[in-house]
Design a protein around this motif. Structure first.
Motif, PDB file in Angstrom:
ATOM      1  N   LYS A 101      -5.718  -3.209   5.894  1.00 40.77           N
ATOM      2  CA  LYS A 101      -4.331  -3.009   5.473  1.00 40.77           C
ATOM      3  C   LYS A 101      -4.192  -2.329   4.107  1.00 40.77           C
ATOM      4  N   ALA A 102      -5.219  -1.645   3.644  1.00 47.28           N
ATOM      5  CA  ALA A 102      -5.081  -0.840   2.417  1.00 47.28           C
ATOM      6  C   ALA A 102      -4.104   0.299   2.678  1.00 47.28           C
ATOM      7  N   GLU A 103      -3.317   0.667   1.655  1.00 44.45           N
ATOM      8  CA  GLU A 103      -2.341   1.754   1.804  1.00 44.45           C
ATOM      9  C   GLU A 103      -2.953   3.109   1.456  1.00 44.45           C
ATOM     10  N   ASN A 104      -4.003   3.108   0.624  1.00 44.11           N
ATOM     11  CA  ASN A 104      -4.622   4.369   0.214  1.00 44.11           C
ATOM     12  C   ASN A 104      -5.990   4.068  -0.398  1.00 44.11           C
ATOM     13  N   ILE A 105      -6.711   5.130  -0.711  1.00 39.79           N
ATOM     14  CA  ILE A 105      -7.960   5.020  -1.471  1.00 39.79           C
ATOM     15  C   ILE A 105      -7.740   5.753  -2.787  1.00 39.79           C
ATOM     16  N   ASN A 106      -7.806   4.996  -3.886  1.00 33.58           N
ATOM     17  CA  ASN A 106      -7.451   5.516  -5.204  1.00 33.58           C
ATOM     18  C   ASN A 106      -8.727   5.753  -6.009  1.00 33.58           C
ATOM     19  N   LEU A 107      -9.037   7.018  -6.239  1.00 29.32           N
ATOM     20  CA  LEU A 107     -10.241   7.396  -6.987  1.00 29.32           C
ATOM     21  C   LEU A 107      -9.876   7.561  -8.461  1.00 29.32           C
ATOM     22  N   GLU A 154       7.689   5.376   5.815  1.00 28.58           N
ATOM     23  CA  GLU A 154       8.892   4.559   6.000  1.00 28.58           C
ATOM     24  C   GLU A 154       8.903   3.322   5.109  1.00 28.58           C
ATOM     25  N   ASN A 155       7.756   2.958   4.568  1.00 28.64           N
ATOM     26  CA  ASN A 155       7.681   1.810   3.661  1.00 28.64           C
ATOM     27  C   ASN A 155       7.723   2.214   2.192  1.00 28.64           C
ATOM     28  N   GLY A 156       7.950   3.502   1.950  1.00 34.33           N
ATOM     29  CA  GLY A 156       8.040   3.981   0.572  1.00 34.33           C
ATOM     30  C   GLY A 156       6.709   4.224  -0.094  1.00 34.33           C
ATOM     31  N   MET A 157       5.630   4.243   0.688  1.00 35.60           N
ATOM     32  CA  MET A 157       4.292   4.468   0.124  1.00 35.60           C
ATOM     33  C   MET A 157       3.968   5.957   0.181  1.00 35.60           C
ATOM     34  N   ILE A 158       3.479   6.487  -0.932  1.00 31.84           N
ATOM     35  CA  ILE A 158       3.200   7.912  -1.002  1.00 31.84           C
ATOM     36  C   ILE A 158       2.070   8.296  -0.046  1.00 31.84           C
TER      37      ILE A 158
END
Length: 200
Positions: free
Chosen positions: A2-8, A100-104
């Motif tokens: 359920k991670a929204e992204n991978i942030n480097l 739709e959840n406001g996540m970039i």
């Protein structure tokens, strides 16, 4: 999981490995947005290698004055280097797109940290963003500066920003009619309590 992204974070020295890793992961089904979280002091030729690999660029634009940049961060030609890099980032990913959840999911967000006694620097940074990037680009103005490490060597930045400095930048943002972005609330909280007590 359920991670929204991978942030480097501060990933520049690993660019070649990142490219290989992301390509491999996508071949195996990875579909999460890849965020390149950077101080903005990047070479355009390095960023060009990342086209199609990075979905979201999150760079800082800290200084509009090269003398200030060298004084505090010991970097040469900061403003020209960082703004050229940010223009390349914009060319690659454009304005932010959200689910739709406001996540970039894709796009450019430029961060700027307000520093004490350097309000004119902040104004110049914001003015450059307004005049040189798309109005659809998001700006994140941060107010969390606190003196740490060698900041005590410079009296002018050896404190947090004041409410007056915060309000001056808030008013200037309204004057520029910047449409998209975020500005942290003003707080007198001591952020230094979040800094680990490093032991050597």
């Amino acid at each position: 999981m359920k991670a929204e992204n991978i942030n480097l974070v501060s990933p520049t020295i690993y660019i070649d490995k990142i490219i290989n890793a992301v390509k491999c992961a996508r071949e195996k089904g990875l579909h999460l947005p890849i965020i390149y979280n950077s101080n903005g002091y990047e070479k355009v030729e390095s960023l060009k290698k990342l086209e199609g690999i990075i979905d979201v660029y999150l760079p800082d634009l800290k200084y509009a004055n090269n003398e200030i940049a060298f004084k505090y961060s010991k970097v040469q030609n900061y403003f020209q280097t960082a703004t050229s890099a940010i223009k390349e980032m914009e060319r690659q990913v454009g304005a932010p797109k959200f689910n739709e959840n406001g996540m970039i999911q894709k796009g450019l967000i430029v961060r700027h940290l307000i520093m004490p006694n350097h309000i004119e620097n902040s104004k110049k940074v914001l003015k450059w963003i307004k005049e040189n990037l798309s109005e659809k680009i998001y700006i994140s103005v941060m107010t969390q500066y606190f003196p740490t490490y060698k900041a005590s060597n410079y009296l002018e930045i050896n404190r947090k920003i004041t409410k007056e400095e915060y309000e001056t930048i808030e008013e200037y943002i309204n004057t520029l009619n910047i449409q998209n972005g975020y500005m942290q609330d003003f707080t007198q909280e001591d952020e230094s309590k979040y800094v680990p007590k490093w032991q050597y």
